[in-house]
Design a protein around this motif. Sequence first.
Motif, short mmCIF file in Angstrom:
data_model
loop_
_atom_site.label_atom_id
_atom_site.label_comp_id
_atom_site.label_asym_id
_atom_site.label_seq_id
_atom_site.Cartn_x
_atom_site.Cartn_y
_atom_site.Cartn_z
N UNK A 130 0.87 -1.17 0.00
CA UNK A 130 0.00 0.00 0.00
C UNK A 130 0.91 1.23 0.00
N UNK A 131 0.82 2.02 -1.04
CA UNK A 131 1.69 3.20 -1.15
C UNK A 131 0.82 4.46 -1.07
N UNK A 132 1.24 5.40 -0.24
CA UNK A 132 0.55 6.69 -0.18
C UNK A 132 1.39 7.69 -0.96
N UNK A 133 0.84 8.16 -2.06
CA UNK A 133 1.58 9.12 -2.88
C UNK A 133 0.96 10.51 -2.70
N UNK A 134 1.80 11.48 -2.41
CA UNK A 134 1.30 12.86 -2.23
C UNK A 134 1.93 13.72 -3.30
N UNK A 135 1.08 14.38 -4.11
CA UNK A 135 1.60 15.30 -5.14
C UNK A 135 1.77 16.66 -4.48
N UNK A 136 2.96 17.22 -4.58
CA UNK A 136 3.18 18.50 -3.92
C UNK A 136 3.08 19.64 -4.93
N UNK A 137 2.61 20.80 -4.48
CA UNK A 137 2.50 21.91 -5.43
C UNK A 137 3.88 22.43 -5.82
N UNK A 138 3.96 22.97 -7.04
CA UNK A 138 5.27 23.43 -7.51
C UNK A 138 5.55 24.88 -7.19
N UNK A 139 4.53 25.66 -6.85
CA UNK A 139 4.77 27.10 -6.70
C UNK A 139 5.33 27.45 -5.32
N UNK A 140 6.16 28.49 -5.32
CA UNK A 140 6.86 28.90 -4.10
C UNK A 140 5.90 29.22 -2.95
N UNK A 141 4.74 29.76 -3.27
CA UNK A 141 3.82 30.15 -2.19
C UNK A 141 3.41 28.97 -1.34
N UNK A 142 3.50 27.78 -1.92
CA UNK A 142 2.95 26.63 -1.20
C UNK A 142 4.03 25.71 -0.65
#
Length: 868
Positions: free
Chosen positions: A15-27
Amino acid sequence: MFHRHKFLGSDTNFLLNLIDTPGHVDFSYEVSRSLAACQGALLVVDAAQGVQAQTVANFYLAFESNLAIIPVINKIDQPTADPDRVKAQLKSMFDLDPSDALLTSAKTGHGLEQVLPAVIDRIPPPPGKSTSPFRMLLLDSYYDEYKGVICHVAIVDGALHKGDKICSAATGQSYEVSDVGIMHPELVTTGILLAGQVGYIVSGMRSTKEARVGDTLHHTRTVIHPLPGFKPAKQMVFSGLYPADGSDFEALNHAIERLTCNDASVSVTKESSTALGLGFRCGFLGLLHMDVFHQRLEQARSLTHVISTVPTVPYIFEYSNGSKLQVQNPAALPSNPKYQLVACREPTVIATIIIPSDYVGPVITLCAERRGEQLEYSFIDSQRAFMKYRMPLREIVVDFYNELKSITSGYASFDYEDSEYQASDLVKLDILLNGQPVDAMATIVHKSKALRVGRELVEKLKKFIDRQMFEIIIQAAIGSKVIARETLSAMRKNVLAKCYGGDVTRKRKLLEKQKEGKKRMKRVGSVDIPQEAFHELLKVMFRKVYEDVHLKLTYRKPFNEDRIHILASKFCRDMWLVLTHMLPLWELLCMPSTQRSGAPLLLIYLKSQLIGIIIEPQDAETLAALARAQLNQQNDGQQACHPNPDDDDLRDDDLLDPANRRRTENIAVPMNRNCPFRARPDRQAVQFELNNDKYGMDGVGATGAIIPPPLSPGAKFNITSTMIELLHLKGLFGGLPGDDPYMHLVNFVTIYKSFDNPGVVQNAILLRLFPLSLSGEAILWLNELTPDSTTIWRQLKEAFLERFFPPSRSVHLRDEINNFRDSVVASSAASVGMTMEYSMPPCRDFVLGVDDLPPQPIDPENEGVSHA
Ligand SMILES: Nc1nc2c(ncn2[C@@H]2O[C@H](COP(=O)(O)OP(=O)(O)OP(=O)(O)O)[C@@H](O)[C@H]2O)c(=O)[nH]1
C-alpha cells in the motif's frame, strides 16, 4: 495505491501513499507538511530544463526531513532533453549519484515501470509500531458540505478504529471518529487505519479552524508525547478587500467565510476605511495564494464587484518610548507619531534564481532595482547560473516573477524562503484629496522611492478621477510634507450665458458668486475614486523605475567650451545613447541629461564628466560602454555624492517641499518639469560584503576554487550588471582552440581598471570578476580546480594560462618572437648603418599596471626588452 511487487522471493501487495506537492513557491509550506508524512521523495527534474530553483528548495526540504530521495529525470522524449547534463547537475548540486537517477517519459511511458519498484526497494517503510499507544499527525483539512470537516492524517503509532474517542493535544478537545478510511484517490471507508498509513477521518469538528494542521491526535484515555508538528502557516502578504457597493458587505463576508472554510491559511480581520467603508484585511501565504483567493471571490455570484487594495507586507516600526508597532495596513501607521521613530524593519526573503548564463546581466539589474543583496553567484554547469539574493519581501510581492520571466524569455526559475526582518528606511506615503487623506491609498515605501512613487501616483490619479463641479487638489505627502501635487480643475458652467451684453458689475457679481459656491463645494463635496485608480496605483508602485530612460551625451571640442548635442541610437534595454562617429579626438562628456521620447529633458547629473577620448570611430562603442559603466557606477555606489538635485530631494526632508526645490543656473532647465521620471534615482548596488562571512560567501568551498581575500573594514565591492555586460561586450573566454588567453587577460584587466573601487584590494575584485568573464570549457576548468586552492589573482592567472596556454604553445611563440625580433633588428641596423637598441613594443603595458601583466610566454631573461 496498491502495488504488487516481488519481495523476498514472493509477490507481495504494497500500500503506497503518494502525495503530489505543489510546484509554486507560495505553497512550500504545504510541501513541508506533506514531507512530514513521508519516508521518501521522488525528485522529478525536467530533462530539457534541468535543475530549477524549486528543485533546489524541495531537495533541501526533503533532505532536512531525512527522506530517501529518488531522482527522476522526466520528459526524456523531448528533442532537447539532455539527461547527462541533468545527471551532472544533480551530482554537482546535491551530490546525488547519477546512476541512481531514473530516466522516464510520462508522455510515452518510457521508464515508468522502474518507478514503483524503486520506491519499494529504496524507501524504508514507516517506522511506527502498531503496538505503541496511538498517535497521529493532522496534515490537512477541508470542509465537505455533506460530511463536515474531513481531516487528512498520518498514523504514526498504534491503530485508529471507527468509533474511537480521540483528543487534540493542542486544544484538549475530544471527538468521536465517525468515519475513517484511505484516499484511493477518492475517500474509501476502511473502518481502521494502522501505523504508517495515511488516510482521512471524519470526527464531528465544526469548522476547519478546529483542525489545527500539525496537531497530534491521540486516544482520550492515553497520555502521549505530542509529535513535533509544524510551525503555523505565516501570512506574508496582506490586502484589504472591500465591496464596491457598501450594501454588498454581508455578501462579501459570507463569501470570505465560505472560502476560508477550505483554506485555513488565510487570515481575516474586519477593518474600515473612510474612503471604502467596511471591509476585511486578509493575509495570504504569497501572491499566487492571494490571486487565487481573489479570483474565487470574484466568481462568487452574489457579489457584484470587490475592491482590493495594494498588497502590503508586515512591517515593524519602533518608537523612542520602546513601543513596537506591527503594521499590516499602512493606513494604521500614524503619519505624525507621538514618539520619535527610531527604527523601521521589513521582512526579507532569500531568493534562489536559476537562469541561463546569457541572462545574468539583466537579472542582476532587476534584482538591484528591487533592492536585492547578492549572497551567492555560481554556475551549475557551463550554461546555467545560480544566484541567491536577500530581497525585501515588498519588492517581490508584485510582478517580480513576471518581470524575471519576461527578461529571461521565460527561462528563469525562482523560489524564495522567508528570512529575517532587516532595518530599512521606510516612510508612509499618504494620498490626499482636497487635504483629506485617502486611507485606502496610503502606502509604505522605501524613502529612496517615495518621491517617484508620490509623483506618479498623483499624476495617475489625476487621469482617473472624474472632474467635478469643484477643483480637486491631489497631493502625495510624507507626514506633513507634501512631495507632489496635481490640480484637477473644476467643470465650469457659463453663468454669464444669460447676460446679453450689459452691466459689467452684474457679470462680476455672478462670477464671484460662482467662485464662492465652488469653494464651499470643495469643502463639502466628496470625490469618487474608481477601481481603475487602485489598479493604476498598484502598477505605479511596482513599475520599474528606469523604464524608458533616455541617455544623452555631449562632446566637447578640445580648448573649446561649445557643446554639441548629437544623434541618438538605442544602446541597451533601458537606455538610449547619444553618439556619433564624426568628431574624432573630442572629449566624450558623460550624461548631462536624460530624455523621454518626445518629452523634455531631465537631468541626471549637475556636472559633466570626462569618461574618455574618442580616437577612432570603432572606439566609440567601447567608450559608450565605459560611459554606461561609469553612469551605473555613480548611480550604484555614490549615492552620497547627490549628483542629481532630485536625488537630494529624497534625502533631505526640506527639499521634499516642491517650493524649496533647488535649481542651478548651469543646468539645462527642462521646458516642462511635469515629467516625473528621473534617471536611476534609487538604483542600489549589489553589495558583496567580502569581509563578512555571515552569508558564507567566503566560506570553505562557497566559491569553488577561489577564496577572495578579506576587505579592509567598511570597504565594499559592487558587482554590477554593467561589469558583466562589459565583460560580455569584450567577449567571454570559452577555451576554444582559437581563443587567445593573453588577449582575454588584457581585455579583462582593462575592464577591471575602468571601475574605480577605492579601498578595495585588487585581488578581491579580480578574483570575483574573473569567473564572470569565462564561458563553456573555461567554466568547466574553473569548476574542476581544487576547492579553496586560489587566494590570489596571480595564482588564478597562472592556473588559467597553464591550462589554456600550455608550455608547448609558449615555446612556439617564443621562437616566432625571436625570429621576428632578429629580422627587425637586422633590417633596422642595416637601414641606418649602425647598431641600435630595440625595444619590444610594450603593447600590453600601456593598458595594464605592471602587477596586472600576464606573465609573458617567453624566457624571463628575454622578457620585455631585447638587445641587439
Ligand atoms: N513531453 C513531455 N511532456 C510532459 C511529460 N510529463 C509531463 N509533461 C507535460 O508537462 C506539463 C506539466 O506537467 P504537470 O504534471 O502539471 O507538472 P507538475 O510538476 O505536477 O506541475 P505543478 O505541480 O503544477 O507545478 C504538462 O503540460 C504535461 O503534459 C513528459 O514526460 N514528456
